[in-house]
Motif scaffolding. Sequence first.
Motif, short mmCIF file in Angstrom:
data_model
loop_
_atom_site.label_atom_id
_atom_site.label_comp_id
_atom_site.label_asym_id
_atom_site.label_seq_id
_atom_site.Cartn_x
_atom_site.Cartn_y
_atom_site.Cartn_z
N CYS A 166 0.87 -1.18 0.00
CA CYS A 166 0.00 0.00 0.00
C CYS A 166 0.91 1.23 0.00
O CYS A 166 1.82 1.33 0.83
CB CYS A 166 -0.90 -0.01 1.23
N LEU A 168 1.00 5.64 -1.03
CA LEU A 168 0.36 6.87 -1.51
C LEU A 168 1.42 7.87 -1.92
O LEU A 168 2.44 8.01 -1.23
CB LEU A 168 -0.46 7.48 -0.36
N GLN A 173 -1.02 12.24 0.73
CA GLN A 173 -1.20 11.48 1.98
C GLN A 173 -2.05 12.25 3.00
O GLN A 173 -2.25 13.44 2.88
CB GLN A 173 0.17 11.14 2.59
N ARG A 174 -2.50 11.51 3.99
CA ARG A 174 -3.30 12.05 5.11
C ARG A 174 -4.62 12.66 4.65
O ARG A 174 -5.08 13.66 5.19
CB ARG A 174 -2.48 13.08 5.90
N ARG A 175 -5.20 12.06 3.63
CA ARG A 175 -6.52 12.51 3.18
C ARG A 175 -7.49 11.34 3.15
O ARG A 175 -8.52 11.39 2.50
CB ARG A 175 -6.40 13.13 1.79
N GLY A 176 -7.11 10.24 3.82
CA GLY A 176 -8.03 9.11 3.93
C GLY A 176 -8.02 8.19 2.72
O GLY A 176 -8.89 7.32 2.59
N ALA A 178 -5.52 5.96 1.63
CA ALA A 178 -5.09 4.59 1.97
C ALA A 178 -6.22 3.87 2.72
O ALA A 178 -6.46 2.68 2.50
CB ALA A 178 -3.82 4.62 2.83
N THR A 179 -6.91 4.59 3.56
CA THR A 179 -8.04 3.99 4.29
C THR A 179 -9.03 3.38 3.30
O THR A 179 -9.50 2.24 3.49
CB THR A 179 -8.73 5.08 5.16
N SER A 202 4.30 -1.21 7.96
CA SER A 202 5.39 -0.27 8.24
C SER A 202 4.98 0.66 9.38
O SER A 202 3.83 0.67 9.82
CB SER A 202 5.67 0.56 6.99
N MET A 204 4.45 3.83 9.17
CA MET A 204 3.41 4.74 8.71
C MET A 204 2.08 4.03 8.49
O MET A 204 1.02 4.62 8.68
CB MET A 204 3.85 5.45 7.43
N SER A 207 -0.91 2.40 11.89
CA SER A 207 -2.05 3.04 12.57
C SER A 207 -3.28 3.10 11.66
O SER A 207 -4.41 3.01 12.14
CB SER A 207 -1.68 4.43 13.09
N VAL A 208 -3.03 3.22 10.36
CA VAL A 208 -4.16 3.21 9.42
C VAL A 208 -4.88 1.86 9.53
O VAL A 208 -6.11 1.79 9.66
CB VAL A 208 -3.67 3.39 7.96
N TYR A 209 -4.09 0.78 9.50
CA TYR A 209 -4.69 -0.55 9.49
C TYR A 209 -5.36 -0.88 10.83
O TYR A 209 -6.43 -1.49 10.87
CB TYR A 209 -3.62 -1.62 9.16
N ARG A 211 -6.75 1.12 12.87
CA ARG A 211 -8.04 1.83 12.96
C ARG A 211 -9.14 1.06 12.25
O ARG A 211 -10.31 1.21 12.56
CB ARG A 211 -7.89 3.18 12.26
C1 LIG Z 1 1.02 4.56 5.03
C2 LIG Z 1 0.33 5.30 3.89
C3 LIG Z 1 -0.04 4.30 2.80
C4 LIG Z 1 -0.92 5.97 4.45
O1 LIG Z 1 -1.55 6.65 3.38
P1 LIG Z 1 -2.59 7.84 3.65
O2 LIG Z 1 -3.47 7.95 2.46
O3 LIG Z 1 -1.83 9.02 4.09
O4 LIG Z 1 -3.42 7.26 4.87
P2 LIG Z 1 -4.82 7.82 5.39
O5 LIG Z 1 -4.96 9.24 4.98
O6 LIG Z 1 -5.89 6.86 5.05
O7 LIG Z 1 -4.56 7.73 6.93
C5 LIG Z 1 -3.68 8.69 7.50
C6 LIG Z 1 -2.94 8.03 8.60
O8 LIG Z 1 -1.72 7.44 8.11
C7 LIG Z 1 -0.74 7.57 9.13
N1 LIG Z 1 0.29 8.45 8.62
C8 LIG Z 1 0.26 9.21 7.52
N2 LIG Z 1 1.38 9.91 7.42
C9 LIG Z 1 2.13 9.55 8.47
C10 LIG Z 1 3.41 9.92 8.94
N3 LIG Z 1 4.16 10.81 8.28
N4 LIG Z 1 3.89 9.34 10.06
C11 LIG Z 1 3.15 8.44 10.73
N5 LIG Z 1 1.91 8.06 10.35
C12 LIG Z 1 1.43 8.62 9.24
C13 LIG Z 1 -1.40 8.24 10.30
O9 LIG Z 1 -1.97 7.24 11.12
C14 LIG Z 1 -2.50 9.01 9.62
O10 LIG Z 1 -3.56 9.30 10.48
P3 LIG Z 1 -3.67 10.79 11.08
O11 LIG Z 1 -3.62 11.71 9.89
O12 LIG Z 1 -4.97 10.78 11.80
O13 LIG Z 1 -2.47 10.93 11.96
C15 LIG Z 1 1.24 6.39 3.29
O14 LIG Z 1 1.61 7.24 4.35
C16 LIG Z 1 2.49 5.87 2.61
O15 LIG Z 1 2.47 5.57 1.43
N6 LIG Z 1 3.62 5.78 3.36
C17 LIG Z 1 4.90 5.38 2.81
C18 LIG Z 1 4.91 3.91 2.38
C19 LIG Z 1 4.38 3.00 3.48
O16 LIG Z 1 4.89 2.96 4.60
N7 LIG Z 1 3.35 2.24 3.09
C20 LIG Z 1 2.70 1.29 3.99
C21 LIG Z 1 3.39 -0.02 3.92
S1 LIG Z 1 2.68 -1.16 5.09
#
Ligand SMILES: CC(C)(COP(=O)(O)OP(=O)(O)OC[C@H]1O[C@@H](n2cnc3c(N)ncnc32)[C@H](O)[C@@H]1OP(=O)(O)O)[C@@H](O)C(=O)NCCC(=O)NCCS
Length: 245
Positions: A166, A168, A173-176, A178-179, A202, A204, A207-209, A211
């Motif tokens: 997964c 983004l 990022q942080r716009r829901g 990945a959720t 990972s 990052m 916490s998404v998962y 939730r």
């Molecule tokens: C993990 C990832 C897929 C989340 O994508 P996303 O679209 O931003 O996720 P959502 O918007 O649905 O959820 C946001 C949550 O992600 C987590 N998150 C996003 N950015 C983060 C950061 N810089 N540090 C820690 N957690 C983070 C937080 O829990 C955040 O919730 P919050 O905004 O309430 O704190 C994205 O941050 C990413 O691509 N990260 C790099 C690659 C990676 O680690 N992928 C996952 C492999 S298991």
Amino acid sequence: MAPTSASREHIAIEPITNPEDFYPVFEICAKAFGEQTADGIWTSMNPGWNTPEGKIQGAARMEARWRVTKDAQNTHFLKASVSSTRGGGGRPVIVGVAIWVHGSLIPGHGDAPDSLDFGDLYPNDERMSRFLTQLIGSMQMRRRQVLQEKAEPQSAQKSVMILDLCALDPYFQRRGIATKLVEWGLEEARRLGDIEAITEASRMGRSVYKRLGFQEVEEIQYEVDEEFRDRSLPSNVFLRTRLPL
Ligand SMILES: CC(C)(COP(=O)(O)OP(=O)(O)OC[C@H]1O[C@@H](n2cnc3c(N)ncnc32)[C@H](O)[C@@H]1OP(=O)(O)O)[C@@H](O)C(=O)NCCC(=O)NCCS
């Protein structure tokens, strides 16, 4: 400036059907796992990921995996697209990707895990292919154990949904988003008879998962030869939606 949640933009989550999507999808992975988090597992799995040639090869590997799995419809390559005015004149822009695998060791119940032989990726480098076999073997040790448990005669459910990847685009990022990609797979798990979902997460991602209902089992330990122990490897935790009693 990053788009705000107040922007009127449409987010679509869809299976990839056009092979041309794999290049932008690979570029998203390169930004998220290469540039943003410098994930030593992903970069080892994608030699040359930050070069034009390496990006073409990385996209081609994804496309090849899609081609060999698509008829069975167990491995789902999802893209998240945003209808954005940013450089696209309102056309949807791919901003995220997830790979969900309906996995099973029993033929006909899901896709079996990939081989742990990385000789093709590093044909002239025995050390790197050995390192990757150990690394990915450790990373997926619990995943493979769960698949083994599901294949036992006494197990009522023969398969699991595995969130395999997964990522983004950091700009989105942080716009829901990945959720939404994760919810797609959890919905598919329900549709398949309320089967369990598992993943390696990972820092990052976890916490998404969590939730969305995943629970932490343990930190993954990398069992690699002494000569590889100084390599920087990311923290990953094994998560599942149902902890055993
Ligand atoms: C993990 C990832 C897929 C989340 O994508 P996303 O679209 O931003 O996720 P959502 O918007 O649905 O959820 C946001 C949550 O992600 C987590 N998150 C996003 N950015 C983060 C950061 N810089 N540090 C820690 N957690 C983070 C937080 O829990 C955040 O919730 P919050 O905004 O309430 O704190 C994205 O941050 C990413 O691509 N990260 C790099 C690659 C990676 O680690 N992928 C996952 C492999 S298991």
